[in-house]
Design an enzyme around this catalytic site. Sequence first.
Site, PDB file in Angstrom:
ATOM      1  CE1 TYR A 158      -5.703  -4.854  -1.125  1.00  0.00           C
ATOM      2  CE2 TYR A 158      -7.448  -5.635   0.313  1.00  0.00           C
ATOM      3  CZ  TYR A 158      -6.235  -4.990   0.136  1.00  0.00           C
ATOM      4  OH  TYR A 158      -5.570  -4.495   1.227  1.00  0.00           O
ATOM      5  CG  ASP A 167      -8.399  -0.403  -7.805  1.00  0.00           C
ATOM      6  OD1 ASP A 167      -8.610  -0.847  -6.658  1.00  0.00           O
ATOM      7  OD2 ASP A 167      -7.260  -0.119  -8.214  1.00  0.00           O
ATOM      8  CE  LYS A 185      -0.716  -3.440  -6.450  1.00  0.00           C
ATOM      9  NZ  LYS A 185      -0.080  -4.154  -5.327  1.00  0.00           N
TER      10      LYS A 185
HETATM   11  P1  KE4 Z   1      -2.045  -0.549  -1.364  1.00  0.00           P
HETATM   12  O1  KE4 Z   1      -2.813   0.195  -0.278  1.00  0.00           O
HETATM   13  O2  KE4 Z   1      -1.605  -1.923  -0.891  1.00  0.00           O
HETATM   14  O3  KE4 Z   1      -0.910   0.254  -1.964  1.00  0.00           O
HETATM   15  O4  KE4 Z   1      -3.046  -0.788  -2.587  1.00  0.00           O
HETATM   16  C1  KE4 Z   1      -4.279  -1.415  -2.356  1.00  0.00           C
HETATM   17  C2  KE4 Z   1      -4.788  -1.984  -3.659  1.00  0.00           C
HETATM   18  C3  KE4 Z   1      -5.808  -1.337  -4.324  1.00  0.00           C
HETATM   19  N1  KE4 Z   1      -6.289  -1.799  -5.498  1.00  0.00           N
HETATM   20  C4  KE4 Z   1      -5.778  -2.927  -6.062  1.00  0.00           C
HETATM   21  C5  KE4 Z   1      -6.337  -3.416  -7.358  1.00  0.00           C
HETATM   22  C6  KE4 Z   1      -4.730  -3.633  -5.415  1.00  0.00           C
HETATM   23  O5  KE4 Z   1      -4.238  -4.768  -5.982  1.00  0.00           O
HETATM   24  C7  KE4 Z   1      -4.218  -3.162  -4.202  1.00  0.00           C
HETATM   25  C8  KE4 Z   1      -3.128  -3.882  -3.440  1.00  0.00           C
HETATM   26  N2  KE4 Z   1      -2.666  -5.105  -3.995  1.00  0.00           N
HETATM   27  C9  KE4 Z   1      -2.158  -6.087  -3.067  1.00  0.00           C
HETATM   28  C10 KE4 Z   1      -1.697  -7.319  -3.832  1.00  0.00           C
HETATM   29  N3  KE4 Z   1      -2.707  -7.908  -4.627  1.00  0.00           N
HETATM   30  C11 KE4 Z   1      -1.078  -5.540  -2.197  1.00  0.00           C
HETATM   31  C12 KE4 Z   1      -0.249  -6.559  -1.454  1.00  0.00           C
HETATM   32  C13 KE4 Z   1      -0.474  -6.494   0.018  1.00  0.00           C
HETATM   33  O6  KE4 Z   1      -1.633  -6.303   0.444  1.00  0.00           O
HETATM   34  O7  KE4 Z   1       0.536  -6.637   0.746  1.00  0.00           O
END
Ligand code: KE4
Length: 431
Positions: A145, A240, A268
């Site tokens: 993701y 990523d 994060k």
């Molecule tokens: P954000 O746009 O949510 O800040 O980041 C996206 C993203 C990009 N790359 C990786 C590897 C990520 O894990 C994420 C976001 N992680 C999720 C949880 N696995 C966010 C939680 C959510 O979607 O509420």
Amino acid sequence: MRTPVRSQKLFARARQILPGGVDSPVRAFQAVGGSPLFIRRASGATIEDVDGNRFIDYVMSWGPLIHGHAPRGLVKAIAGAARLGTSFGAPSPLEHELGERVRALIPSMERVRFVSSGTEAAMSAARVARAFTGRDKIVKFAGCYHGHADGFLVKAGSGATTLGVPTSPGVARPVAADTLLARYNDLASVDALCEAQAGAIAAVIVEPIAGNMGLVSPTEGFLQGLRTLTTRHGILLVFDEVISGFRASAGGAQSIFGITPDLTCLGKIIGGGLPVGAYGGRADIMEMVAPAGPVYQAGTLSGNPLAMTAGLWSLKRLTPRLYKDLARRGSLLAAGLADAARAAGVRLQVNAFASMVTPFFTSSPVRDYDSALAANTAAYSAFFRGMLARGVYPPPSQFEAWFLSAAHTDRHVEQTVTAARAAMKAVSRTI
Ligand code: KE4
């Protein structure tokens, strides 16, 4: 645990204005049943819901809080920064100070651009990769993701998998056509794409330690193999590291595995719990980003002083001792969960990497998306509810990683394992 009556009332009200009652799908408990708990406050390793129930937290805001909830020093630093102004929309010294600290920790990031989320970071990295190579296609891995930008919502992990929409409606067909899918830990699947799409692939983007299928570590040689393949084909390698950045090491997964990507995405931990994302890498690539170059990318709140202050506070405290303690407790938790399952006769595979853990309710090893999807999500849901009832708050989805922080103690882990022993017994009666 008190019946979460207030949370249920708040959820009913929230659904009248917020789609699904939440601002991010995975929070809605749809994968585990019941309605989500509304949180009133948090401190250290614990959160408290609006009904007064307290839990040991393993979501930890999905990874940013490596120092725990609301460390006193962080709150003080943010308050101090707020008194000087919350956002300027103009350069401030804090931005290049944090950028220099990121580069000192992750030397491959010769240039850094701050944004406000991991989604923006990955989306922008893909854009500059296309501009630099003059190619359109991006290879991603099923189950990984990279945020919710259109091109990445193809067989995406995390909430997209949790909700059963790994390939989202609304993504234009030509956009999805430029996203090629490979299998995590399967170099042959990448090699085949590189051959079949020779000259058309701009980048391969990968979670070097995958957290969005649940935790899946790279097998021996996988990341090095990606580096070799992408170099050979003139393809950019994008790590990523939104989850893995600063999580298992201050230098991210790239320093653990000794791989130098061309671009890196961060999020994060870099914001210490405030909205910060970043992308960066080779200067010859990043100098294409506006206003240095023609690749447009912008953001009203990018680099805002509060978020930069929180990021600086967070990154300044990434000590060898912190990682040693986190890794030890992560192993303690992983072993405890495995023992609890064995004692209850429940088939469990526990994947762990430093302070990230995922218990998969399946009998076969989990090394990619297909093996992750084989997990028994009904068993995970029963386990989740059993843990909640015993004061532990795991991720409300089988396809996420559990996170420990500096605030988690051996006592917290012991309490968690005790709760798991009882919860596993309940699971064994339901499957
Ligand atoms: P954000 O746009 O949510 O800040 O980041 C996206 C993203 C990009 N790359 C990786 C590897 C990520 O894990 C994420 C976001 N992680 C999720 C949880 N696995 C966010 C939680 C959510 O979607 O509420």
